[in-house]
Design a protein around this motif. Structure first.
Motif, mmCIF file in Angstrom:
data_model
loop_
_atom_site.group_PDB
_atom_site.id
_atom_site.type_symbol
_atom_site.label_atom_id
_atom_site.label_comp_id
_atom_site.label_asym_id
_atom_site.label_seq_id
_atom_site.Cartn_x
_atom_site.Cartn_y
_atom_site.Cartn_z
ATOM 1 N N LEU A 442 15.277 25.432 69.090
ATOM 2 C CA LEU A 442 14.720 26.718 68.645
ATOM 3 C C LEU A 442 13.234 26.803 68.982
ATOM 4 C CD1 LEU A 442 15.082 29.395 67.221
ATOM 5 C CD2 LEU A 442 14.647 28.230 65.042
ATOM 6 N N ALA A 443 12.527 25.680 68.897
ATOM 7 C CA ALA A 443 11.103 25.677 69.269
ATOM 8 C C ALA A 443 10.936 26.049 70.736
ATOM 9 C CB ALA A 443 10.503 24.306 68.980
ATOM 10 N N ALA A 444 11.855 25.533 71.601
ATOM 11 C CA ALA A 444 11.787 25.869 73.027
ATOM 12 C C ALA A 444 12.113 27.345 73.243
ATOM 13 C CB ALA A 444 12.764 24.986 73.808
ATOM 14 N N LEU A 445 13.086 27.861 72.487
ATOM 15 C CA LEU A 445 13.428 29.277 72.611
ATOM 16 C C LEU A 445 12.263 30.160 72.161
ATOM 17 C CD1 LEU A 445 17.133 29.545 71.325
ATOM 18 C CD2 LEU A 445 16.304 30.066 73.629
ATOM 19 N N ASN A 446 11.627 29.786 71.055
ATOM 20 C CA ASN A 446 10.500 30.579 70.554
ATOM 21 C C ASN A 446 9.360 30.641 71.557
ATOM 22 O OD1 ASN A 446 11.502 31.492 68.095
ATOM 23 N ND2 ASN A 446 10.942 29.614 67.018
ATOM 24 N N ALA A 447 9.119 29.497 72.235
ATOM 25 C CA ALA A 447 8.062 29.478 73.254
ATOM 26 C C ALA A 447 8.406 30.447 74.384
ATOM 27 C CB ALA A 447 7.885 28.065 73.783
ATOM 28 N N LYS A 448 9.658 30.450 74.781
ATOM 29 C CA LYS A 448 10.108 31.355 75.852
ATOM 30 C C LYS A 448 9.993 32.807 75.404
ATOM 31 C CE LYS A 448 14.440 32.470 78.315
ATOM 32 N NZ LYS A 448 14.809 33.682 77.568
ATOM 33 N N TRP A 449 10.486 33.079 74.162
ATOM 34 C CA TRP A 449 10.443 34.460 73.674
ATOM 35 C C TRP A 449 9.002 34.943 73.475
ATOM 36 C CZ3 TRP A 449 14.570 33.112 69.472
ATOM 37 C CH2 TRP A 449 15.829 33.087 70.067
ATOM 38 N N ARG A 450 8.118 34.024 73.102
ATOM 39 C CA ARG A 450 6.719 34.380 72.898
ATOM 40 C C ARG A 450 6.106 34.834 74.219
ATOM 41 N NH1 ARG A 450 5.674 30.419 69.898
ATOM 42 N NH2 ARG A 450 4.958 28.961 71.491
ATOM 43 N N ARG A 451 6.444 34.121 75.288
ATOM 44 C CA ARG A 451 5.924 34.502 76.608
ATOM 45 C C ARG A 451 6.486 35.854 77.047
ATOM 46 N NH1 ARG A 451 7.149 29.029 77.592
ATOM 47 N NH2 ARG A 451 9.051 29.629 78.720
ATOM 48 N N GLU A 452 7.697 36.171 76.590
ATOM 49 C CA GLU A 452 8.333 37.432 76.978
ATOM 50 C C GLU A 452 7.992 38.574 76.027
ATOM 51 O OE1 GLU A 452 12.441 36.401 76.948
ATOM 52 O OE2 GLU A 452 12.351 35.242 78.823
ATOM 53 N N GLY A 453 7.203 38.255 75.006
ATOM 54 C CA GLY A 453 6.822 39.289 74.055
ATOM 55 C C GLY A 453 7.937 39.659 73.098
ATOM 56 N N ARG A 454 8.872 38.740 72.862
ATOM 57 C CA ARG A 454 10.012 39.006 71.975
ATOM 58 C C ARG A 454 9.783 38.302 70.634
ATOM 59 N NH1 ARG A 454 14.936 37.116 75.601
ATOM 60 N NH2 ARG A 454 16.213 38.095 73.961
ATOM 61 N N PRO A 455 10.466 38.720 69.573
ATOM 62 C CA PRO A 455 10.280 38.107 68.254
ATOM 63 C C PRO A 455 10.699 36.640 68.256
ATOM 64 C CG PRO A 455 11.480 40.194 68.084
ATOM 65 C CD PRO A 455 11.415 39.844 69.537
ATOM 66 N N GLU A 456 10.051 35.863 67.375
ATOM 67 C CA GLU A 456 10.430 34.464 67.201
ATOM 68 C C GLU A 456 11.266 34.322 65.930
ATOM 69 O OE1 GLU A 456 7.151 31.726 67.554
ATOM 70 O OE2 GLU A 456 6.030 33.144 68.813
ATOM 71 N N LEU A 457 12.053 33.230 65.877
ATOM 72 C CA LEU A 457 12.951 32.989 64.741
ATOM 73 C C LEU A 457 12.606 31.680 64.051
ATOM 74 C CD1 LEU A 457 16.427 33.936 66.319
ATOM 75 C CD2 LEU A 457 14.903 35.404 64.973
#
Length: 541
Positions: A442-457
């Motif tokens: 999930l930490a890796a997903l959040n980093a990716k979503w953060r770069r894409e401007g998407r919400p983190e979980l």
């Protein structure tokens, strides 16, 4: 004069005609077959000549006796008792019928080939290997016999043979298209009436577990239920020895069930094994007639064997297709919550699609997204679905990598368990490793979503270990493999108490760990449904 050997019980008799030598033995091809364990396969010889009857022992294990005295060879007079092993026969003199053959003048051969009385001709044909699919010689013969009284040549009913051969080929094609076993058996029964002149057909299949012969089809030519048509004694012999058997006069043949055959009014019968590719007997195909004695001939038996061979291949293919469909259904159902390799192993289990279950010791994991409801209210449905799909894909991989079972998704929660249907000694450790990997993924997903401007979980995780009911729940049309019990409920409530990024475990799981990580003691929690507080530990990362 003519002579006859009559058994002491009077249930067997053999005419002694002509000047030839007859062999007494246990073998089915003996001239005088006597089916008793004290009789050797070639026990003795009986011959007739102008002086009467002579008996000669052939080196039998249990000897031959004349009026109680053991003999090697001796003349037998009418009224004498000859005993082969422990089976006694009395020689009787029979007056010849008008115009009939006299002693020494030749005449028809005695009943043989396995009969149990002079009215019975029982033939046995071994069925194995390539012979089970061999076409009868009568269908391949095209010899012509010479003209009779100047008339045209008389071929061996070539037209009828060709019709039967064509029908066999049609049968092979017709049966190859049937997939459902029950429908296939109905087809086999129908073709039996087309190919053979029979009154009744019955099919028994061997149970794959117990080997017991189970009746599947038993009906007459009109389609009516024929009841219990197959004598169990003959069916067992056919399966155990893989032989096809023909009886020209079943009521006289004790092997065909004696009294039951008389009650069923069976006159002649044939029974052939359904032999599969691996030389295993799948069951038996039985046909009989109620209206005529000496109805079946050798050609009929060979035709039945060829037909049974075709039918056995079709049954085997149908059973294989049915098993493949069943396993595919199980895999399709189970791959939703088992790793593919584990789903394949479960699919091969005979009880995989049955309702019910058992108590198992399991480790249960619940993972839940924190603050997802208010977050989803600010997002479009398509964006929510895409975000959850990415999230669930990574979470499921963490479960599968650690040998776990994905039980279900409940909204934005993931439920997984270790220990059912297949357990391992380190199930609690695997469950905890999966929880740690979930937070890392999930930490890796959040980093990716953060770069894409998407919400983190953020997620909270709770784990517990203990006994639970594990098995298939639902109906035969839709089954769900799941775990139920207090162990599961406690894990779910522990998950609800966990903060984002927190893994909470019960004392039961901590004690079950083989290689526990660093843990810190939390304040005991009062969980719903529990009369006392529950000791809880937090995984330090």
């Amino acid at each position: 004069m003519l002579y006859k050997l009559v058994s002491a019980e009077g249930d067997q008799s053999f005419d002694l005609r002509g000047s030839g030598t007859l062999v007494v033995g246990r073998a089915l091809n003996s001239d005088i077959p006597v089916f008793d364990p004290t009789i050797s396969r070639r026990h003795a010889e009986v011959s007739c000549d102008a002086e009467g009857v002579k008996v000669r022992d052939l080196g039998s294990s249990n000897g031959t006796y004349l009026n109680g005295a053991k003999i090697t060879a001796a003349r037998v007079a009418p009224g004498d008792v000859v005993t082969f092993g422990k089976v006694a026969f009395r020689l009787r003199e029979v007056a010849p019928s008008a115009g009939g053959p006299r002693a020494g003048e030749g005449g028809p051969p005695p009943s043989g080939g396995g009969g149990l009385g002079n009215a019975t001709i029982l033939r046995q044909l071994r069925v194995s290997g390539e012979q089970r699919l061999r076409l009868p010689a009568s269908l391949l013969a095209t010899d012509s016999r010479p003209a009779v009284n100047g008339g045209p040549s008389a071929p061996r009913d070539v037209e009828l043979a060709q019709q039967k051969l064509t029908l066999l080929l049609e049968v092979a094609t017709g049966l190859s298209g049937a997939v459902d076993v029950d429908a296939l058996l109905e087809k086999i029964a129908g073709y039996s009436f087309d190919i053979l002149d029979v009154d009744r057909v019955a099919i028994l299949l061997a149970d794959p577990v117990s080997g017991e012969l189970v009746p599947k089809i038993a009906r007459d030519r009109r389609g009516s239920d024929a009841g219990r048509a197959v004598p169990q004694s003959i069916a067992r012999k056919v399966v155990e020895e893989k032989v096809a058997i023909l009886s020209d006069n079943a009521p006289e043949d004790q092997r065909f069930g004696g009294q039951s055959i008389l009650l069923q009014r069976v006159r002649s019968a044939m029974c052939a094994p359904l032999v599969g590719r691996e030389e295993s007997a799948l069951g038996v195909l039985y046909v009989d007639n109620l209206t005529a004695t000496h109805r079946f001939e050798d050609d009929d038996l060979e035709l039945l064997v060829a037909f049974a061979g075709i039918a056995a291949v079709a049954i085997e293919n149908s059973q294989l297709a049915e098993r493949s469909r069943r396993e595919a259904l199980v895999r399709a159902n189970f791959e939703r919550y088992f790793a593919p390799s584990l789903a394949a192993r479960i699919a091969e289990s005979p009880g995989a699609l049955t309702l019910g279950g058992e108590k198992r010791s399991i480790a249960v994991l619940f993972s839940d997204i924190r603050g997802f409801t208010p977050l989803s209210e600010t997002m479009r449905p398509d964006d929510i679905a895409a975000l959850l799909s990415e999230y669930f894909t990574e979470m499921v991989e963490c479960v599968f990598r650690n040998g776990g079972t994905l039980d279900k998704f409940v909204g934005d929660s993931v439920m997984a368990q270790w220990g059912a249907p297949i357990s391992a000694p380190d199930d609690p450790d695997r469950a905890l490793h999966a929880a740690v990997e979930m937070l890392e993924a999930l930490a890796a997903l959040n980093a990716k979503w953060r770069r894409e401007g998407r919400p983190e979980l953020q997620v909270g995780i709770g784990l517990n270990y203990g006994e639970a009911f594990a098995g298939n729940i639902g109906s035969e049309r839709r089954l769900e493999f799941t775990v139920i019990g207090d162990t599961v409920n406690t894990a779910a409530r522990l998950c609800a108490a966990a903060e984002g990024g927190e893994i909470l475990v019960t004392d039961a799981l901590r004690r079950a760990l083989r290689a526990p990580p660093r843990l810190e003691v939390c304040d005991p929690l009062a969980l719903k449904g529990k009369s006392s507080t529950v000791p809880v530990y937090r995984v330090r990362r």
